[in-house]
Every structure is written in structure tokens, then in C-alpha cells.
Design a protein around this motif. Structure first.
Motif, short mmCIF file in Angstrom:
data_model
loop_
_atom_site.label_atom_id
_atom_site.label_comp_id
_atom_site.label_asym_id
_atom_site.label_seq_id
_atom_site.Cartn_x
_atom_site.Cartn_y
_atom_site.Cartn_z
N TYR B 199 -6.33 39.92 -3.59
CA TYR B 199 -6.51 38.51 -3.25
C TYR B 199 -7.92 38.28 -2.68
O TYR B 199 -8.67 37.43 -3.13
CB TYR B 199 -5.45 38.07 -2.23
CG TYR B 199 -5.82 36.80 -1.51
CD1 TYR B 199 -5.56 35.56 -2.07
CD2 TYR B 199 -6.46 36.83 -0.26
CE1 TYR B 199 -5.94 34.38 -1.42
CE2 TYR B 199 -6.83 35.67 0.40
CZ TYR B 199 -6.57 34.46 -0.18
OH TYR B 199 -6.95 33.29 0.46
N ASP B 294 -7.58 31.86 -9.72
CA ASP B 294 -6.27 32.09 -10.36
C ASP B 294 -5.78 33.51 -10.11
O ASP B 294 -4.61 33.73 -9.82
CB ASP B 294 -6.37 31.84 -11.88
CG ASP B 294 -6.52 30.36 -12.20
OD1 ASP B 294 -6.23 29.54 -11.29
OD2 ASP B 294 -6.94 30.03 -13.33
N LEU B 297 -4.57 33.87 -6.60
CA LEU B 297 -3.26 33.25 -6.41
C LEU B 297 -2.17 34.12 -7.04
O LEU B 297 -1.05 34.22 -6.51
CB LEU B 297 -3.24 31.85 -7.01
CG LEU B 297 -4.19 30.85 -6.30
CD1 LEU B 297 -4.24 29.53 -7.06
CD2 LEU B 297 -3.75 30.63 -4.85
N ASP B 298 -2.51 34.75 -8.15
CA ASP B 298 -1.56 35.63 -8.79
C ASP B 298 -1.21 36.81 -7.88
O ASP B 298 -0.04 37.17 -7.73
CB ASP B 298 -2.14 36.15 -10.11
CG ASP B 298 -1.20 37.13 -10.79
OD1 ASP B 298 -0.11 36.69 -11.20
OD2 ASP B 298 -1.55 38.33 -10.86
N LEU B 300 -1.35 36.83 -4.68
CA LEU B 300 -0.56 36.26 -3.58
C LEU B 300 0.91 36.09 -3.97
O LEU B 300 1.81 36.34 -3.16
CB LEU B 300 -1.09 34.88 -3.19
CG LEU B 300 -2.22 34.78 -2.18
CD1 LEU B 300 -2.40 33.32 -1.81
CD2 LEU B 300 -1.93 35.61 -0.93
N SER B 301 1.11 35.67 -5.22
CA SER B 301 2.47 35.34 -5.65
C SER B 301 3.38 36.56 -5.62
O SER B 301 4.59 36.44 -5.65
CB SER B 301 2.44 34.73 -7.05
OG SER B 301 2.12 35.74 -7.99
N ARG B 302 2.78 37.75 -5.59
CA ARG B 302 3.59 38.97 -5.52
C ARG B 302 3.88 39.38 -4.09
O ARG B 302 4.56 40.39 -3.86
CB ARG B 302 2.87 40.12 -6.22
CG ARG B 302 2.70 39.88 -7.71
CD ARG B 302 1.48 40.59 -8.24
NE ARG B 302 1.06 40.04 -9.50
CZ ARG B 302 1.30 40.62 -10.69
NH1 ARG B 302 1.93 41.78 -10.75
NH2 ARG B 302 0.91 40.05 -11.80
N GLU B 305 7.07 35.56 0.58
CA GLU B 305 6.75 34.18 0.89
C GLU B 305 6.82 33.97 2.41
O GLU B 305 7.89 34.15 3.00
CB GLU B 305 7.77 33.27 0.19
CG GLU B 305 7.19 31.93 -0.18
CD GLU B 305 8.18 31.08 -0.96
OE1 GLU B 305 8.99 31.67 -1.71
OE2 GLU B 305 8.15 29.85 -0.81
N ARG B 309 1.09 33.46 3.71
CA ARG B 309 0.83 33.35 2.28
C ARG B 309 0.40 31.94 1.92
O ARG B 309 -0.54 31.73 1.15
CB ARG B 309 2.08 33.77 1.48
CG ARG B 309 1.77 34.01 0.02
CD ARG B 309 2.97 34.44 -0.76
NE ARG B 309 3.68 33.30 -1.30
CZ ARG B 309 4.59 33.37 -2.28
NH1 ARG B 309 4.90 34.58 -2.79
NH2 ARG B 309 5.19 32.31 -2.72
N LYS B 310 1.08 30.97 2.51
CA LYS B 310 0.72 29.56 2.28
C LYS B 310 -0.71 29.29 2.76
O LYS B 310 -1.51 28.65 2.07
CB LYS B 310 1.74 28.67 3.01
CG LYS B 310 1.49 27.17 2.89
CD LYS B 310 1.71 26.69 1.46
CE LYS B 310 1.56 25.17 1.33
NZ LYS B 310 0.24 24.65 1.72
N GLN B 313 -3.15 30.73 0.36
CA GLN B 313 -3.23 29.86 -0.82
C GLN B 313 -4.17 28.68 -0.56
O GLN B 313 -5.04 28.38 -1.37
CB GLN B 313 -1.84 29.28 -1.12
CG GLN B 313 -1.18 29.82 -2.36
CD GLN B 313 0.30 29.46 -2.38
OE1 GLN B 313 0.74 28.53 -1.69
NE2 GLN B 313 1.09 30.21 -3.13
#
Lengths: 324, 324
Positions: B199, B294, B297-298, B300-302, B305, B309-310, B313
Motif C-alpha cells: 500500500y 488503484d 487500494l487493492d 488495502l482491500s486484502r 476492515e 483501513r478507511k 483509503q
């Protein structure tokens, strides 16, 4: 007697360290590899690695481990010289062009940063936070010492204590921790590490006093640069401070130093050097160097009697007679 | 939306870090304390400490421990800026006089060395050799990046890949390890530390591309220095490289850059900036920044939550819209 003659039996191990020293700065960037190896190639006494290995003889001597303090310490010393040359505006070091004269100041600055980083990276191979801490703290103290030197340029009113604090940070500390870290990396006792630190500190002080005397009274051949360069750049050293204490010398010597300052270092320092030579400053400075050597020998005498102790004794005597 | 608005709930912890940052450089030498706090006082986003604290939220968040990576990372960043200003010959940074303009180059060099040393010393308070190693390696990579920048000054033939490698070392790496070390210091899993690194790396790449765009197209008020200063010092950035690929722009733009080079940076860069603005280089560079975001963010998505994390983002989106 040359320095290296002292270490006949250690020659093989020092050859290994020398090889690792070059390997340590090989890298991804061609220019940085050239600039960082430039200074190493010009030689140097490798005094700090020698102290590390000898310190290691007071514990479980293991060259594989000791390399990770010996190489970093020589690298930190080299990095400080590269940055030093930027400040001193020096064109030669060890008789060869400096990084800053062969390339430029900016390149010399990043070469120094690179070597510092490599040094600290390498030391982390020994997973001992105490070692990393001692090295990083030394870097802080050395930069304080350098800053004090800049602050005190041409300050003829500074005290002898000021001078001593400065050379402690600039020189003695790194030699002290070379002896100490050799011992620590070899798992020697705290008491032995402490005594080795004390030995190194005192030898380092004598070493720098002798270095400052040489800068004034050595020949260009001996010291690899023109004599009096400290004075021309404004670095007021111990024999100068002592000479300034002499009633009949003080005013003419101050006058000479002011002239040198005014001419921004382009004036020859030979008149000033002549005055200092006639003063008792030289003998007083030598006397102080002797006292540091005595303290170094005293620390040694409390260590177990072995071959390394004898070597360290010889080095102490040698440092105090050095003409190189 | 200002950067700091993002971190309302973290404000108390960041205030603590800010206090520790100043405490960390207090020292025995007055001038060094002034010069090192000079840059800190001028502000700055404290982005690296923010990333450390957020990274720490993925493990056992402990501010007492996290300070020993957050403060060193901001210090390493500051030291690199102080050295950078020597090279860039910059008179202002963050709208305030630089250390090198207020004092001089030599003082700026040792101020940088001092801050690097303090950073590494502080990190040894966490007795984790892996952390020390990551920090020391970053210092090596950053100096390689700086050297590459000097090597590539006014090199209009360099590839985009060259540029990307350089900003990776100069900027992205330190942001990547800020996220990673926060996680490591908090004892997060290897997988999480790795994702946070990824990230940070991608956000850092986007950040520097945006920074380089701002240097060309921002106002002096936005960026705290005159626009086009990269170009005037010979730093050929991404939008320039892309613009040089355009048939009808290439020759006149090359001509402008040659003029700037010949005038040693004293020529105004506004004509060149005007040409680049008309090219598709800006949009292409922005597109690449988007792709890095992108990827960030990808990664982060792993991650699990949570609030951090927010926040991460939001920062990623913010970095990609930055005008400061």
C-alpha cells in the motif's frame, strides 16, 4: 617500524576484512561504487578494524562475527572523511584526490550518506541491538564534534577543554568503541569491554593530538597534504592554544592567525608554524599525549595478559611516536 | 479538505509524536539543536508518522512503542530534505528559509548527519534488529536515489523506467516502510506488514508523481517555492519525459531545456512549462498516478476492515488530489 609490521600474525584476518570492506560498498549504482571505493583504494591504516579484531581476542574470537563490526567501523570512519573533505575544501587525502575534488561536493555528500547507511545495515547482521545503538550514537557524537569544529573555526579564545571535547567526539570515541565492540561481538565480559573502551578512548585522544602536531610540523610526504592545513582552515589545535598562552608570542601569533583568516586560508601558515615551534606548546602538547598513553596502558594492565594485550601496548607506544 | 482533518481522532497521538520529535533532536550542541529544529518548525505533513500509527492499528497498537519508529522515520525524511536542499541550492522549503540558506552548506551537511544518527539511535530503543535493518537499508536506497538524480540531471534521454526507479528510492520506499514498520512494531502478521508495505509503496509512487506535477503547475503559494524549480535544477520529471515523446513538441522543448541548462537554472521555466501543459504528458502522468493508487487500494482491500483501513483509503484518494 611500520604500523602493519605489528600485525604479522593477524595479516590473514586483516586481508579478509579488507576484502569484505570492498564488497560491502559494491552496489546497484555505478557512480556510488566508484566514489565510495575511491577513498578505500587510497589506503589508510585500517586502525579501527585492527582494534576490533584485537578487542575480539578477549572473548570468543570469531572472524565471521567480528567482520560485522570491523567493516562498519572502517566505513563510518571513511564516510566521516568524505564529509570532512567537503568542509575542509581539501583537494587531497592520503595523497590522492578527494571525492569532492574528483567529483563534486554534492556527490561527496551522498557518498558519505551511502557509506553510513551501508555501515549500519551491515552491523544489523549481528542481531545485537546494543551494537547498533553504540554505532548510531557514535554517528551522532561525530557530527556534533564536526559541528563544534566549524563553530570554533578561528576562535582563538577557545579553551583547551573545548579542544579536548571536540577531538573526543571527532576521533577518540570511534577508536574507543572499536575496541569495545570487538569485545562485545566476541562475548567478552562487561568489565573487559569497559577496559578496552577506556584503552581505545585514551589512545584515540593521543592519536588526535599527535595528528594535530603532525599537521603543523610534518612534511607533505609524511602527511599526504601540505602542512599547516588545519591552521589555514581555521582549526585551532592544541599546540596553537598552548603557544597562545605565552606572553611574548601571543600578540604576533594572533596577528598571523588573523591574517590567515582574512586571506581565507590562501596565506601560507609557515610563519605561524615557526612561532609555535619556538614555543613550549609543542612539548606541552606532547606531554598531554603521553599522559593519555599512560592511561591507556593502565587500562590494559587490568586486562588478562595475552598476545592481543601486548599488541595493543605496542600500538599505544607506536601512536605516540607516529610520523605518518 | 486538509490532510490533518482526516486524523481528528488520531490528533492526540500525533501531538505526542510531535512533542517527541522535538525532544529527539535536543542535544548537547546549541547550533545543531537550532538547525535541526529549524526544518521541523517549518511544518510539514508528518505523513510518515501518520502511516506508522495507522500501520500500528493492524497489530497491538502501542504508542509507547510506535514512537520509536514514527519519530525516526520523520527524522530520516527531514535529514534527507536538509541534504537535498544543499544539492538543490534551494533557498526556501515549506515557505521558510532552508538550513543551507540561513546557515551554510557545511552546517546543513552535518545537521543531516546528526539527524540521521539521532533517528537510528532512537530506533534502537525497540530491540528489534529487523527494524534497524529496514531503516538503515532505506538510508542506503535513498542516497542511491539522490545520486541517480544528480547523475540524471538534464538527461533528456532517460527512460520512464529510470524516473520510476529513482522516485521509488527517493520517496516511495520510505512511505512503504512507514506503513510496514508500524505494523511490525505492533506485532502484526507478516502478511499484513507485507500488504501495508505494498500500500505505502504505491501511495508513495503516486505521491511523488503528483509532487512532480505540482512543481510544474502549482502556484508558489501552494508549493512553498517557485514553480518549475525541478526543471531549473535539471530534474527531468515524468510529465516532461512524456511531453518529450510528442513529435511536434520534442524539439522546441529540448531547446528550452538546453537553454535552461546553459543559463545554469537562472532562466525562467515558464515557456517550457507552457509547452508541457499543452502536451498530453500531464494526463498521462496523472493516469499513471491513478494506476498506483488503484494498486494501493487493492492491497488495502486484502487487509481486515477497520477504521485505520478507511483512513488509509482516504489518504490514498487525498494524495491523488493533492494541491499542497
Amino acid at each position: 617500524m611500520k604500523m602493519l609490521d605489528l600485525f604479522g600474525p593477524m595479516k590473514k584476518d586483516m586481508d579478509f576484512i579488507e576484502k569484505q570492506l570492498y564488497r560491502s560498498i559494491e552496489g546497484e549504482e555505478g557512480l556510488l561504487s566508484s566514489t565510495s571505493s575511491h577513498l578505500l583504494k587510497a589506503g589508510g591504516k585500517r586502525l579501527r578494524p585492527v582494534f576490533v579484531l584485537l578487542g575480539g581476542k578477549f572473548g570468543n574470537y570469531d572472524l565471521e562475527r567480528l567482520q560485522y563490526v570491523a567493516v562498519p567501523l572502517e566505513l563510518i570512519h571513511s564516510a566521516s572523511l568524505v564529509h570532512d573533505d567537503v568542509i575542509d575544501d581539501a583537494d587531497t587525502r592520503r595523497g590522492k584526490p578527494t571525492v569532492k575534488s574528483q567529483w563534486d561536493n554534492r556527490i561527496a555528500m551522498y557518498t558519505g550518506d551511502y557509506i553510513y547507511g551501508k555501515a549500519l545495515t551491515l552491523a544489523t547482521r549481528l542481531e545485537d541491538p546494543k551494537i547498533h545503538q553504540i554505532l548510531a550514537k557514535a554517528m551522532v557524537q561525530m557530527s556534533i564534534g564536526e559541528m563544534e569544529q566549524i563553530r570554533d573555526f578561528f576562535n582563538t579564545e577557545q579553551s583547551v577543554r573545548n579542544y579536548l571535547l571536540r577531538i573526543r567526539r571527532k576521533t577518540a570515541l570511534l577508536i574507543a568503541i572499536s575496541c569495545q565492540l570487538g569485545a562485545i561481538a566476541a562475548g567478552a565480559s562487561d568489565e573487559m569491554s569497559r577496559l578496552l573502551y577506556r584503552y581505545g578512548y585514551n589512545v584515540g585522544m593521543a592519536f588526535q593530538i599527535r595528528d594535530d602536531l603532525l599537521d603543523l610540523f610534518g612534511t607533505e610526504k609524511q602527511i599526504g597534504k601540505p602542512p599547516g592545513s588545519d591552521m589555514r582552515q581555521g582549526n585551532i589545535t592544541l599546540p596553537v592554544l598552548y603557544a597562545l598562552r605565552e606572553e611574548e608570542l601571543r600578540e604576533p601569533l594572533l596577528q598571523e592567525i588573523r591574517e590567515i583568516h582574512k586571506m581565507d586560508g590562501r596565506k601560507d601558515a609557515s610563519d605561524a608554524i615557526q612561532m609555535i615551534r619556538q614555543s613550549s606548546g609543542v612539548a606541552t602538547a606532547e606531554g598531554l599525549a603521553d599522559r593519555y598513553i599512560d592511561k591507556a596502558l593502565d587500562a590494559l594492565s587490568r586486562l588478562p595478559e595475552n598476545k592481543a594485550r601486548k599488541n595493543l601496548q605496542d600500538i599505544a607506544h607506536f601512536v605516540n611516536r607516529r610520523t605518518y
